[in-house]
Design an enzyme around this catalytic site. Structure first.
Site, PDB file in Angstrom:
ATOM      1  N   ARG A  89      53.063  57.754  81.029  1.00  0.00           N
ATOM      2  CA  ARG A  89      52.732  58.596  79.875  1.00  0.00           C
ATOM      3  C   ARG A  89      53.904  58.705  78.912  1.00  0.00           C
ATOM      4  O   ARG A  89      53.766  59.196  77.798  1.00  0.00           O
ATOM      5  CB  ARG A  89      52.316  59.992  80.334  1.00  0.00           C
ATOM      6  CG  ARG A  89      51.064  60.056  81.177  1.00  0.00           C
ATOM      7  CD  ARG A  89      50.980  61.323  81.986  1.00  0.00           C
ATOM      8  NE  ARG A  89      50.830  62.502  81.174  1.00  0.00           N
ATOM      9  CZ  ARG A  89      49.659  63.120  80.955  1.00  0.00           C
ATOM     10  NH1 ARG A  89      48.572  62.618  81.469  1.00  0.00           N
ATOM     11  NH2 ARG A  89      49.578  64.196  80.214  1.00  0.00           N
ATOM     12  N   LYS A 125      57.017  46.904  71.145  1.00  0.00           N
ATOM     13  CA  LYS A 125      56.565  48.206  70.623  1.00  0.00           C
ATOM     14  C   LYS A 125      57.568  48.730  69.596  1.00  0.00           C
ATOM     15  O   LYS A 125      57.200  49.340  68.623  1.00  0.00           O
ATOM     16  CB  LYS A 125      56.414  49.216  71.770  1.00  0.00           C
ATOM     17  CG  LYS A 125      55.901  50.587  71.320  1.00  0.00           C
ATOM     18  CD  LYS A 125      54.542  50.494  70.661  1.00  0.00           C
ATOM     19  CE  LYS A 125      54.078  51.808  70.098  1.00  0.00           C
ATOM     20  NZ  LYS A 125      52.863  51.671  69.254  1.00  0.00           N
ATOM     21  N   CYS A 131      53.629  64.960  78.044  1.00  0.00           N
ATOM     22  CA  CYS A 131      54.282  65.497  79.245  1.00  0.00           C
ATOM     23  C   CYS A 131      53.367  65.344  80.463  1.00  0.00           C
ATOM     24  O   CYS A 131      52.174  65.154  80.349  1.00  0.00           O
ATOM     25  CB  CYS A 131      54.569  66.978  79.045  1.00  0.00           C
ATOM     26  SG  CYS A 131      55.436  67.331  77.537  1.00  0.00           S
ATOM     27  N   TRP A 154      57.887  65.092  77.322  1.00  0.00           N
ATOM     28  CA  TRP A 154      57.924  64.289  76.106  1.00  0.00           C
ATOM     29  C   TRP A 154      58.297  65.293  75.017  1.00  0.00           C
ATOM     30  O   TRP A 154      57.484  66.149  74.664  1.00  0.00           O
ATOM     31  CB  TRP A 154      56.567  63.650  75.851  1.00  0.00           C
ATOM     32  CG  TRP A 154      56.438  63.010  74.517  1.00  0.00           C
ATOM     33  CD1 TRP A 154      55.968  63.579  73.359  1.00  0.00           C
ATOM     34  CD2 TRP A 154      56.802  61.679  74.155  1.00  0.00           C
ATOM     35  NE1 TRP A 154      56.006  62.689  72.324  1.00  0.00           N
ATOM     36  CE2 TRP A 154      56.513  61.510  72.768  1.00  0.00           C
ATOM     37  CE3 TRP A 154      57.333  60.610  74.851  1.00  0.00           C
ATOM     38  CZ2 TRP A 154      56.739  60.316  72.088  1.00  0.00           C
ATOM     39  CZ3 TRP A 154      57.558  59.412  74.159  1.00  0.00           C
ATOM     40  CH2 TRP A 154      57.271  59.278  72.820  1.00  0.00           C
ATOM     41  N   HIS A 178      42.873  35.683  41.499  1.00  0.00           N
ATOM     42  CA  HIS A 178      44.066  34.974  40.982  1.00  0.00           C
ATOM     43  C   HIS A 178      44.581  33.958  41.991  1.00  0.00           C
ATOM     44  O   HIS A 178      45.788  33.753  42.089  1.00  0.00           O
ATOM     45  CB  HIS A 178      45.150  36.000  40.622  1.00  0.00           C
ATOM     46  CG  HIS A 178      44.723  36.927  39.535  1.00  0.00           C
ATOM     47  ND1 HIS A 178      44.664  36.562  38.218  1.00  0.00           N
ATOM     48  CD2 HIS A 178      44.264  38.198  39.585  1.00  0.00           C
ATOM     49  CE1 HIS A 178      44.219  37.561  37.482  1.00  0.00           C
ATOM     50  NE2 HIS A 178      43.971  38.580  38.288  1.00  0.00           N
ATOM     51  N   GLU A 234      47.437  41.263  64.876  1.00  0.00           N
ATOM     52  CA  GLU A 234      48.432  41.451  65.943  1.00  0.00           C
ATOM     53  C   GLU A 234      47.795  41.519  67.332  1.00  0.00           C
ATOM     54  O   GLU A 234      48.457  41.231  68.316  1.00  0.00           O
ATOM     55  CB  GLU A 234      49.306  42.668  65.688  1.00  0.00           C
ATOM     56  CG  GLU A 234      48.631  44.005  65.682  1.00  0.00           C
ATOM     57  CD  GLU A 234      49.643  45.131  65.474  1.00  0.00           C
ATOM     58  OE1 GLU A 234      50.778  45.019  65.929  1.00  0.00           O
ATOM     59  OE2 GLU A 234      49.281  46.129  64.839  1.00  0.00           O
ATOM     60  N   LYS A 239      46.137  45.088  62.089  1.00  0.00           N
ATOM     61  CA  LYS A 239      45.566  45.403  63.412  1.00  0.00           C
ATOM     62  C   LYS A 239      44.853  44.180  63.976  1.00  0.00           C
ATOM     63  O   LYS A 239      45.030  43.811  65.129  1.00  0.00           O
ATOM     64  CB  LYS A 239      44.575  46.569  63.290  1.00  0.00           C
ATOM     65  CG  LYS A 239      45.207  47.908  63.150  1.00  0.00           C
ATOM     66  CD  LYS A 239      45.642  48.474  64.484  1.00  0.00           C
ATOM     67  CE  LYS A 239      47.101  48.659  64.740  1.00  0.00           C
ATOM     68  NZ  LYS A 239      48.133  48.574  63.804  1.00  0.00           N
ATOM     69  N   ASN A 286      52.543  71.564  79.275  1.00  0.00           N
ATOM     70  CA  ASN A 286      52.221  70.471  78.330  1.00  0.00           C
ATOM     71  C   ASN A 286      51.693  71.123  77.077  1.00  0.00           C
ATOM     72  O   ASN A 286      51.103  72.202  77.142  1.00  0.00           O
ATOM     73  CB  ASN A 286      51.082  69.599  78.885  1.00  0.00           C
ATOM     74  CG  ASN A 286      51.575  68.633  79.908  1.00  0.00           C
ATOM     75  OD1 ASN A 286      52.775  68.599  80.182  1.00  0.00           O
ATOM     76  ND2 ASN A 286      50.676  67.877  80.480  1.00  0.00           N
ATOM     77  N   GLY A 287      51.830  70.441  75.930  1.00  0.00           N
ATOM     78  CA  GLY A 287      51.181  70.948  74.725  1.00  0.00           C
ATOM     79  C   GLY A 287      52.160  71.607  73.775  1.00  0.00           C
ATOM     80  O   GLY A 287      53.373  71.394  73.850  1.00  0.00           O
ATOM     81  N   GLU A 296      46.407  47.658  56.564  1.00  0.00           N
ATOM     82  CA  GLU A 296      46.507  48.093  57.972  1.00  0.00           C
ATOM     83  C   GLU A 296      45.403  47.461  58.801  1.00  0.00           C
ATOM     84  O   GLU A 296      45.636  47.008  59.929  1.00  0.00           O
ATOM     85  CB  GLU A 296      46.473  49.617  58.053  1.00  0.00           C
ATOM     86  CG  GLU A 296      46.540  50.174  59.471  1.00  0.00           C
ATOM     87  CD  GLU A 296      47.762  49.721  60.267  1.00  0.00           C
ATOM     88  OE1 GLU A 296      48.714  49.155  59.668  1.00  0.00           O
ATOM     89  OE2 GLU A 296      47.757  49.887  61.492  1.00  0.00           O
TER      90      GLU A 296
HETATM   91  C1  AGP Z   1      51.964  48.224  64.268  1.00  0.00           C
HETATM   92  O1  AGP Z   1      50.765  48.115  65.023  1.00  0.00           O
HETATM   93  C2  AGP Z   1      53.045  47.346  64.829  1.00  0.00           C
HETATM   94  N1  AGP Z   1      53.273  47.643  66.196  1.00  0.00           N
HETATM   95  C3  AGP Z   1      54.307  47.327  63.965  1.00  0.00           C
HETATM   96  O2  AGP Z   1      53.939  46.867  62.691  1.00  0.00           O
HETATM   97  C4  AGP Z   1      55.022  48.684  63.768  1.00  0.00           C
HETATM   98  O3  AGP Z   1      54.255  49.517  62.942  1.00  0.00           O
HETATM   99  C5  AGP Z   1      56.370  48.409  63.094  1.00  0.00           C
HETATM  100  O4  AGP Z   1      57.126  47.587  63.944  1.00  0.00           O
HETATM  101  C6  AGP Z   1      57.162  49.692  62.804  1.00  0.00           C
HETATM  102  O5  AGP Z   1      57.466  50.329  64.002  1.00  0.00           O
HETATM  103  P1  AGP Z   1      58.014  51.851  63.930  1.00  0.00           P
HETATM  104  O6  AGP Z   1      56.911  52.655  63.339  1.00  0.00           O
HETATM  105  O7  AGP Z   1      58.317  52.213  65.345  1.00  0.00           O
HETATM  106  O8  AGP Z   1      59.225  51.847  63.048  1.00  0.00           O
END
Ligand code: AGP
Length: 613
Positions: free
Chosen positions: A28, A608, A2, A76, A509, A493, A490, A102-103, A486
């Site tokens: 934000r 995103k 927020c 938010w 394998h 991407e 990271k 906020n919070g 993960e």
């Molecule tokens: C993660 O860094 C990526 N941006 C991507 O893998 C993301 O986790 C995936 O698209 C799922 O998104 P969501 O959590 O909004 O469903």
């Protein structure tokens, strides 16, 4: 997260200035807006869901709310979906007190119950309305004469983290602010005083600002600002001169949103955890399942995409390990087309930061068609997954701006741990002693994450060695395999370096044929009972020329005989180690991407939220 904004002056109308300040904080993330402006002893309020432009149009640029003293807010949503009723400001019954916040107020439910006993009624689902009426309660008790005292009394009653700005109809030309753990900045210049959640909103008026002390209260008038501590004693605060430009300030002084969000993890993990740990017990009211229902669950499915899928991978080890319930993890894009066999008496968990990922949403709808109970672990309040799942457990990471998820991912892990414990306790798989150990370990995670973040320089130096790398591998066993996945994603991407994650025992394998002289292999080793196994896998790749980076617990001395470079993480409960191992992996990827000149916050080809198939 927020945004709060406030203005009190002598000549300029507050409405337009508040809108301008809120606009500086749009980055934000928010889902509703509002403001309250006071004139002639009357407080007028305008608020609505949606973008700031809705409020601008509704108030004709702020002109329909006359007055030189007012507060505004971009919300938010955490408690309560985005709506006009839930939007801030909130007011008391006769509109003589207005507040923006906020919070999170963690104990708002018992406080609300007590206020109802005193005759208060409530229109919204928010914790902020409770805060407003609690201030009103104490202000009334002081015969509407002691505003700072009323706010301080409230601060002694509420638990949680917050920043607030309050106006009282009978205290013209005055704004009161207070904070605990959430930032709030104030300033005075040119015969006016300003407050905001973010310095970006003040830079236009002054660069000499006050970062409010934790648990401090302020009284702001056009002529100046007074500060008081938690006990009401005057505070002598010194201003800070802000050197940042506005754009840098949006990122809190960090170069990228991703780094800012990496550093927000101690706070967001704490905010996701603490409302669900009550007197040493795990309390997940939003789960909507009592102990009998928890015991009746025969199988758990976790369905997600990307990093959220990796959370599901961790979830399999953690939930099976703690609660002894079989867990099946699926990529949503596969799940929705494989005509899955879903057992009765099962629970299907969808993990999603955005709550709008098309494949995950489709999986949710398929599960509901099959009559399977669904639970969303979601960050965006009121998103599609949150609304359509039978129950939703929010991660409260705040808006995540960078495309590559970090803080939301970490909060999703926390949600998984809490779920595993809740199921394990209900099913008699977790003793009181084990629960106490786990709760203590959970409570230590935010500070342990903070310790790991302090090592950012070392990690940056190591990362810079691999700016020109072509292939980087991540290996691990058990949960360490999930975190390797993960770590690899990271890196890929945001730096565009090819990477693969492998179950360490699987490398031999086939894929081990890719290991050449100098190939970097990151081996994650947090599971004590698998130390020896991963060491032999490290020896296998080393013998083929690999350079082995080990991420392992403090005290794992055996690994020093094999690893070429070691990053130590604090020891935590075995099932929670992913929350710590991910920190150096996030920083490693971030610094490589920065060194390669990549667009860290908006990597090529990515969105995103992938709202299409
Ligand atoms: C993660 O860094 C990526 N941006 C991507 O893998 C993301 O986790 C995936 O698209 C799922 O998104 P969501 O959590 O909004 O469903």
């Amino acid at each position: 997260m927020c945004g709060i904004a406030g203005y009190v002056g002598k000549t300029q109308q507050a409405g337009p200035l508040i809108l301008d300040s809120l606009a500086k904080m749009e980055y934000r993330g928010y889902d509703s807006t509002g403001m309250a402006v006071m004139e002639g002893g009357e407080i007028r309020v305008a608020k609505a869901p949606g973008r700031l432009s809705v409020l601008e149009n509704m108030t004709r640029g702020g002109s329909t709310l006359p007055g030189t003293c007012g507060i505004g807010h971009t919300r938010w949503a955490t408690h309560g979906v985005p709506s006009a009723v839930n939007a801030h400001p909130h007011t008391n019954a006769d509109n003589t007190v207005a507040i923006v916040m906020n919070g999170i107020i963690e104990n708002y439910i018992p406080l609300k119950e007590q206020l109802i006993k005193h005759g208060y009624t409530f229109e919204s689902e928010t914790d902020t309305e409770v805060l407003c009426k609690l201030i009103d309660y104490y202000y009334e008790m002081g015969e509407r004469k002691h505003a700072v005292r009323a706010i301080r009394k409230v601060m002694h009653r509420v638990e949680g983290s917050y920043a607030m700005a309050v106006i009282f109809a009978n205290r013209p030309d005055t704004i009161y602010c207070a904070r605990k753990d959430c930032p709030l900045i104030v300033g005075n210049a040119n015969g006016a005083s300003y407050c905001a959640s973010d310095v970006t909103a003040l830079l236009k008026y002054t660069r000499d600002v006050y970062y409010l002390d934790n648990q401090a209260v302020t009284r702001m008038t056009p002529d100046g600002i007074e500060f008081f501590n938690y006990d009401g004693e005057p505070l002598d605060m010194k201003p800070t001169t802000v050197e940042w430009d506005a754009q840098a300030a949006e990122k809190g002084g960090y170069e990228h949103f991703m780094l800012k969000e990496i550093y927000e993890q101690p706070q967001t993990v704490r905010e996701t955890l603490s409302p669900r740990l009550k007197d040493g017990n795990v309390v997940i009211e939003e789960l909507g399942m009592d102990d009998d229902e928890l015991r009746s669950v025969k199988k758990i499915y976790i369905v997600a995409c990307g990093s959220a899928y990796h959370v599901g991978m961790t979830g399999k080890y953690v939930i099976e390990g703690i609660a002894r319930i079989p867990v099946e993890v699926d990529l949503a894009s596969e799940f929705r087309y494989r005509d899955p066999i879903l057992e009765e008496d099962s629970l299907l968990i969808l993990v999603s930061q955005s709550g709008e990922t098309a494949d995950t949403l489709a999986a949710l709808r398929l599960a509901k068609e099959r009559g399977v109970r669904t639970l969303g672990i979601v960050n965006v309040v009121g998103s599609s997954v949150a609304r359509e799942a039978d129950n939703v457990m929010y991660t409260w990471a705040g808006p995540e701006i960078a495309v590559a998820t970090t803080k939301a991912y970490s909060c999703q892990l926390i949600a998984i741990y809490l779920l595993a414990m809740r199921f394990g306790i209900a099913r008699g798989k977790v003793s009181a002693q084990q629960q106490a150990e786990m709760v203590q370990a959970l409570k230590s995670l935010p500070d342990q994450i903070g310790i790991l973040l302090e090592a950012h320089d070392t990690i940056q130096r190591f990362a810079n060695r691999y700016v020109a790398a072509k292939d980087i591998f991540f290996i691990g066993r058990g949960e360490d395999y999930a975190i390797s996945m993960e770590g690899s994603l990271k890196l890929k991407e945001i730096s565009y370096i090819h990477s693969e994650a492998y179950a360490a025992g699987e490398l031999k394998h086939g894929t081990i044929s890719l290991i050449e002289e100098g190939t970097l292999v990151a081996a994650v080793s947090t599971q004590v009972d698998l130390y020896e196994k991963i060491i032999s896998n490290m020896e296998q790749v080393k013998s083929r020329g690999a350079f082995v980076l080990a991420i392992t617990n403090v005290g794992n001395t055996e690994i020093e005989k094999v690893a070429d470079y070691i990053i130590h993480i604090p020891v935590t409960y075995k099932y929670f180690a992913n929350s710590l191992a991910i920190i150096p992996l996030q920083l490693f990827s971030y610094y490589i991407a920065v060194a390669r000149g990549c667009d860290v916050d908006k990597p090529r080809n990515l969105a995103k939220s992938v709202t299409v198939e």
